[in-house]
Motif scaffolding. Structure first.
Motif, short mmCIF file in Angstrom:
data_model
loop_
_atom_site.label_atom_id
_atom_site.label_comp_id
_atom_site.label_asym_id
_atom_site.label_seq_id
_atom_site.Cartn_x
_atom_site.Cartn_y
_atom_site.Cartn_z
N ILE A 27 0.84 -1.20 0.00
CA ILE A 27 0.00 0.00 0.00
C ILE A 27 0.87 1.25 0.00
CG2 ILE A 27 -1.58 1.39 1.42
CD1 ILE A 27 -2.89 -1.31 2.25
N ALA A 28 1.87 1.29 0.88
CA ALA A 28 2.76 2.47 0.94
C ALA A 28 3.49 2.66 -0.39
CB ALA A 28 3.76 2.32 2.09
N LEU A 29 3.97 1.57 -0.96
CA LEU A 29 4.66 1.63 -2.24
C LEU A 29 3.72 2.14 -3.34
CD1 LEU A 29 7.54 0.81 -3.21
CD2 LEU A 29 6.55 -1.36 -3.92
N ALA A 30 2.50 1.63 -3.37
CA ALA A 30 1.52 2.03 -4.38
C ALA A 30 1.13 3.50 -4.21
CB ALA A 30 0.29 1.14 -4.31
N LEU A 31 0.95 3.94 -2.97
CA LEU A 31 0.61 5.35 -2.74
C LEU A 31 1.71 6.26 -3.28
CD1 LEU A 31 -0.99 5.10 0.80
CD2 LEU A 31 -2.16 5.75 -1.32
N GLY A 32 2.95 5.83 -3.11
CA GLY A 32 4.06 6.60 -3.67
C GLY A 32 4.07 6.54 -5.18
N PHE A 33 3.91 5.35 -5.72
CA PHE A 33 3.94 5.17 -7.17
C PHE A 33 2.87 5.99 -7.87
CE2 PHE A 33 2.64 2.77 -11.00
CZ PHE A 33 3.82 2.92 -11.73
N TYR A 34 1.67 6.00 -7.29
CA TYR A 34 0.57 6.74 -7.91
C TYR A 34 0.49 8.19 -7.42
CZ TYR A 34 -0.75 2.26 -9.80
OH TYR A 34 -0.74 1.06 -10.47
N LYS A 35 1.54 8.62 -6.75
CA LYS A 35 1.73 10.03 -6.37
C LYS A 35 0.60 10.59 -5.51
CE LYS A 35 5.38 10.29 -9.21
NZ LYS A 35 5.85 8.94 -9.35
N SER A 36 0.22 9.85 -4.47
CA SER A 36 -0.76 10.42 -3.54
C SER A 36 -0.09 11.62 -2.86
CB SER A 36 -1.20 9.38 -2.51
OG SER A 36 -0.14 9.06 -1.64
N PRO A 37 -0.89 12.58 -2.37
CA PRO A 37 -0.31 13.77 -1.75
C PRO A 37 0.62 13.40 -0.59
CG PRO A 37 -2.66 14.05 -2.10
CD PRO A 37 -2.34 12.62 -2.42
N ALA A 38 1.87 13.83 -0.68
CA ALA A 38 2.90 13.39 0.25
C ALA A 38 2.59 13.73 1.71
CB ALA A 38 4.25 13.98 -0.14
N LEU A 39 2.23 14.96 2.02
CA LEU A 39 2.04 15.36 3.41
C LEU A 39 0.96 14.52 4.10
CD1 LEU A 39 2.67 17.18 5.80
CD2 LEU A 39 0.98 18.80 4.90
N TRP A 40 -0.21 14.43 3.47
CA TRP A 40 -1.30 13.67 4.08
C TRP A 40 -0.99 12.18 4.15
CZ3 TRP A 40 -4.50 15.57 7.26
CH2 TRP A 40 -4.86 16.91 7.17
N THR A 41 -0.34 11.67 3.13
CA THR A 41 0.03 10.26 3.14
C THR A 41 0.99 9.98 4.29
OG1 THR A 41 -0.26 10.12 0.75
CG2 THR A 41 1.04 8.38 1.79
N ILE A 42 1.98 10.81 4.46
CA ILE A 42 2.98 10.62 5.51
C ILE A 42 2.33 10.71 6.89
CG2 ILE A 42 5.01 11.70 6.58
CD1 ILE A 42 5.93 12.33 3.66
N LEU A 43 1.45 11.68 7.08
CA LEU A 43 0.77 11.82 8.38
C LEU A 43 -0.11 10.60 8.67
CD1 LEU A 43 -0.23 15.59 8.29
CD2 LEU A 43 1.57 14.51 9.67
N LEU A 44 -0.83 10.14 7.67
CA LEU A 44 -1.72 8.99 7.88
C LEU A 44 -0.93 7.68 8.02
CD1 LEU A 44 -4.66 10.01 5.55
CD2 LEU A 44 -4.63 10.00 8.05
N LEU A 45 0.22 7.58 7.36
CA LEU A 45 1.11 6.44 7.60
C LEU A 45 1.48 6.39 9.08
CD1 LEU A 45 3.65 6.57 4.61
CD2 LEU A 45 2.05 4.72 5.09
N GLY A 46 1.85 7.53 9.62
CA GLY A 46 2.21 7.61 11.04
C GLY A 46 1.07 7.24 11.95
N ALA A 47 -0.13 7.70 11.64
CA ALA A 47 -1.30 7.38 12.47
C ALA A 47 -1.58 5.88 12.45
CB ALA A 47 -2.51 8.17 11.97
N GLY A 48 -1.49 5.27 11.28
CA GLY A 48 -1.72 3.83 11.18
C GLY A 48 -0.69 3.04 11.95
N LYS A 49 0.57 3.42 11.83
CA LYS A 49 1.64 2.73 12.54
C LYS A 49 1.47 2.88 14.05
CE LYS A 49 3.88 1.96 8.62
NZ LYS A 49 4.09 0.66 8.06
N PHE A 50 1.14 4.10 14.50
CA PHE A 50 0.92 4.35 15.92
C PHE A 50 -0.22 3.47 16.44
CE2 PHE A 50 -1.40 6.57 19.29
CZ PHE A 50 -0.40 6.71 20.24
N GLY A 51 -1.32 3.41 15.69
CA GLY A 51 -2.46 2.60 16.11
C GLY A 51 -2.11 1.13 16.29
#
Length: 143
Positions: free
Chosen positions: A109-133
């Motif tokens: 999922i993280a690789l695909a979000l990068g590949f398809y150029k999802s917005p970096a700031l929001w993606t990075i913040l939500l990656l952190g929230a998911g990992k924290f959870g």
């Protein structure tokens, strides 16, 4: 775990970082071992989250570096398949980053979000929230 548990919190950081990259490694057993050994849930939660988050961000940016043509040629993936995957990613957008904690699938999922150029700031913040959870749940189950 290869001795990472013997390194304590440093080993936890290294292990959780690697687990969030394309390296096939799960950090759950390591996290639990260090959480129990140290008896320090706050430090384990912070270190585990940061390591896994940095690994996820690394994977995201590796995805941003990939090129369609390279994937088509190297992995024999058709443009049609890539378009279908892009539609799936576009449907849920950056919110998929919250699922990046899922072993193996989360790295994809993280690789695909990068590949398809999802917005970096929001993606990075939500990656952190998911990992924290993820690590918060493990911590609450053990402590």
């Amino acid at each position: 775990m290869g001795g990472l548990e013997q390194l304590g919190l440093l080993g936890l950081f290294i292990g959780t970082f690697l687990a969030a990259t394309i390296v096939p490694f799960s950090s759950d057993a390591l996290y639990l071992a260090i959480l129990i050994a140290t008896g320090n849930p706050v430090a384990c939660l912070l270190v585990g989250t940061l390591g896994n988050w940095f690994g996820g961000v690394t994977t995201y940016f590796l995805g941003r570096l990939a090129k369609w043509e390279w994937l088509e040629k190297t992995f024999k993936v058709s443009r049609e398949t890539l378009e279908k995957q892009k539609n799936r990613i576009d449907r849920y957008g950056v919110w998929l980053a919250l699922l990046s904690w899922i072993p193996i699938a989360g790295d994809v999922i993280a690789l695909a979000l990068g590949f398809y150029k999802s917005p970096a700031l929001w993606t990075i913040l939500l990656l952190g929230a998911g990992k924290f959870g993820r690590f918060l749940i493990w911590t609450l189950l053990v402590v």
